[in-house]
Design a protein around this motif. Structure first.
Motif, PDB file in Angstrom:
ATOM      1  N   GLN A  25       0.825  -1.205   0.000  1.00  0.00           N
ATOM      2  CA  GLN A  25       0.000   0.000   0.000  1.00  0.00           C
ATOM      3  C   GLN A  25       0.865   1.263   0.000  1.00  0.00           C
ATOM      4  OE1 GLN A  25      -3.001  -0.142   3.034  1.00  0.00           O
ATOM      5  NE2 GLN A  25      -3.609   1.974   2.759  1.00  0.00           N
ATOM      6  N   TYR A  26       2.024   1.203   0.646  1.00  0.00           N
ATOM      7  CA  TYR A  26       2.875   2.389   0.776  1.00  0.00           C
ATOM      8  C   TYR A  26       4.185   2.287  -0.001  1.00  0.00           C
ATOM      9  CZ  TYR A  26      -0.536   3.894   4.072  1.00  0.00           C
ATOM     10  OH  TYR A  26      -1.722   4.273   4.641  1.00  0.00           O
ATOM     11  N   GLY A  27       4.295   1.295  -0.873  1.00  0.00           N
ATOM     12  CA  GLY A  27       5.483   1.165  -1.703  1.00  0.00           C
ATOM     13  C   GLY A  27       6.745   0.846  -0.920  1.00  0.00           C
ATOM     14  N   MET A  28       6.583   0.037   0.110  1.00  0.00           N
ATOM     15  CA  MET A  28       7.714  -0.363   0.948  1.00  0.00           C
ATOM     16  C   MET A  28       7.852  -1.877   0.898  1.00  0.00           C
ATOM     17  SD  MET A  28       6.888   1.877   4.342  1.00  0.00           S
ATOM     18  CE  MET A  28       6.161   3.490   4.192  1.00  0.00           C
ATOM     19  N   SER A  29       8.938  -2.369   1.435  1.00  0.00           N
ATOM     20  CA  SER A  29       9.099  -3.816   1.527  1.00  0.00           C
ATOM     21  C   SER A  29       8.469  -4.321   2.825  1.00  0.00           C
ATOM     22  CB  SER A  29      10.584  -4.197   1.494  1.00  0.00           C
ATOM     23  OG  SER A  29      11.212  -3.792   2.691  1.00  0.00           O
ATOM     24  N   ARG A  30       8.141  -5.610   2.846  1.00  0.00           N
ATOM     25  CA  ARG A  30       7.612  -6.207   4.060  1.00  0.00           C
ATOM     26  C   ARG A  30       8.645  -6.109   5.172  1.00  0.00           C
ATOM     27  NH1 ARG A  30       8.337  -9.543   7.484  1.00  0.00           N
ATOM     28  NH2 ARG A  30      10.069 -10.466   6.365  1.00  0.00           N
ATOM     29  N   ALA A  31       9.933  -6.236   4.816  1.00  0.00           N
ATOM     30  CA  ALA A  31      11.004  -6.142   5.809  1.00  0.00           C
ATOM     31  C   ALA A  31      11.036  -4.759   6.461  1.00  0.00           C
ATOM     32  CB  ALA A  31      12.340  -6.458   5.160  1.00  0.00           C
ATOM     33  N   THR A  32      10.730  -3.717   5.684  1.00  0.00           N
ATOM     34  CA  THR A  32      10.687  -2.361   6.250  1.00  0.00           C
ATOM     35  C   THR A  32       9.564  -2.247   7.269  1.00  0.00           C
ATOM     36  OG1 THR A  32      11.651  -1.360   4.286  1.00  0.00           O
ATOM     37  CG2 THR A  32      10.378   0.094   5.715  1.00  0.00           C
ATOM     38  N   ILE A  33       8.392  -2.768   6.937  1.00  0.00           N
ATOM     39  CA  ILE A  33       7.262  -2.732   7.879  1.00  0.00           C
ATOM     40  C   ILE A  33       7.627  -3.512   9.135  1.00  0.00           C
ATOM     41  CG2 ILE A  33       4.846  -3.380   8.266  1.00  0.00           C
ATOM     42  CD1 ILE A  33       5.231  -1.004   6.317  1.00  0.00           C
ATOM     43  N   SER A  34       8.210  -4.670   8.972  1.00  0.00           N
ATOM     44  CA  SER A  34       8.630  -5.472  10.118  1.00  0.00           C
ATOM     45  C   SER A  34       9.637  -4.705  10.968  1.00  0.00           C
ATOM     46  CB  SER A  34       9.239  -6.793   9.638  1.00  0.00           C
ATOM     47  OG  SER A  34       9.713  -7.535  10.736  1.00  0.00           O
ATOM     48  N   GLY A  35      10.596  -4.064  10.316  1.00  0.00           N
ATOM     49  CA  GLY A  35      11.602  -3.289  11.042  1.00  0.00           C
ATOM     50  C   GLY A  35      11.005  -2.131  11.806  1.00  0.00           C
ATOM     51  N   ILE A  36      10.008  -1.457  11.216  1.00  0.00           N
ATOM     52  CA  ILE A  36       9.325  -0.360  11.911  1.00  0.00           C
ATOM     53  C   ILE A  36       8.606  -0.905  13.136  1.00  0.00           C
ATOM     54  CG2 ILE A  36       7.436   1.312  11.756  1.00  0.00           C
ATOM     55  CD1 ILE A  36       8.193   1.655   8.762  1.00  0.00           C
ATOM     56  N   GLU A  37       7.861  -1.977  12.937  1.00  0.00           N
ATOM     57  CA  GLU A  37       7.083  -2.546  14.042  1.00  0.00           C
ATOM     58  C   GLU A  37       7.961  -3.070  15.173  1.00  0.00           C
ATOM     59  OE1 GLU A  37       3.160  -3.987  11.516  1.00  0.00           O
ATOM     60  OE2 GLU A  37       4.403  -5.502  12.482  1.00  0.00           O
ATOM     61  N   ASN A  38       9.122  -3.597  14.820  1.00  0.00           N
ATOM     62  CA  ASN A  38      10.012  -4.195  15.827  1.00  0.00           C
ATOM     63  C   ASN A  38      11.125  -3.260  16.290  1.00  0.00           C
ATOM     64  OD1 ASN A  38       8.804  -6.851  15.943  1.00  0.00           O
ATOM     65  ND2 ASN A  38       9.500  -7.059  13.838  1.00  0.00           N
TER      66      ASN A  38
END
Length: 82
Positions: A25-38
């Protein structure tokens, strides 16, 4: 930043989105979302975090920290008891 990661994870789960779906949805990688969350990314752009929060109806803002209690030395220097 740690509390932002928890907030984003909770909002994502409330909206029943996977990390992959949010990333797309935001043009990012899943790893980036995981890194933000963690909170495991060494650096994360505020625009990315702001975009995600805006998408969930939240606003990123800065507020002053609560003042720390004065030390005995600082009270003495200010002549608190004079």
């Amino acid at each position: 930043m740690e509390s932002l990661g928890h907030l984003i994870r909770n909002l994502r789960k409330e909206h029943k989105l996977t990390q992959q779906a949010l990333a797309q949805q935001y043009g990012m990688s899943r790893a980036t979302i995981s890194g933000i969350e963690n909170n495991s990314l060494p650096e994360i752009g505020l625009r990315k975090v702001e975009a995600i929060l805006n998408g969930f109806g939240y606003e990123l803002s800065a507020v002053p920290r609560a003042r720390q209690r004065p030390t005995l030395d600082s009270l003495k220097q200010a002549h608190f008891h004079d």
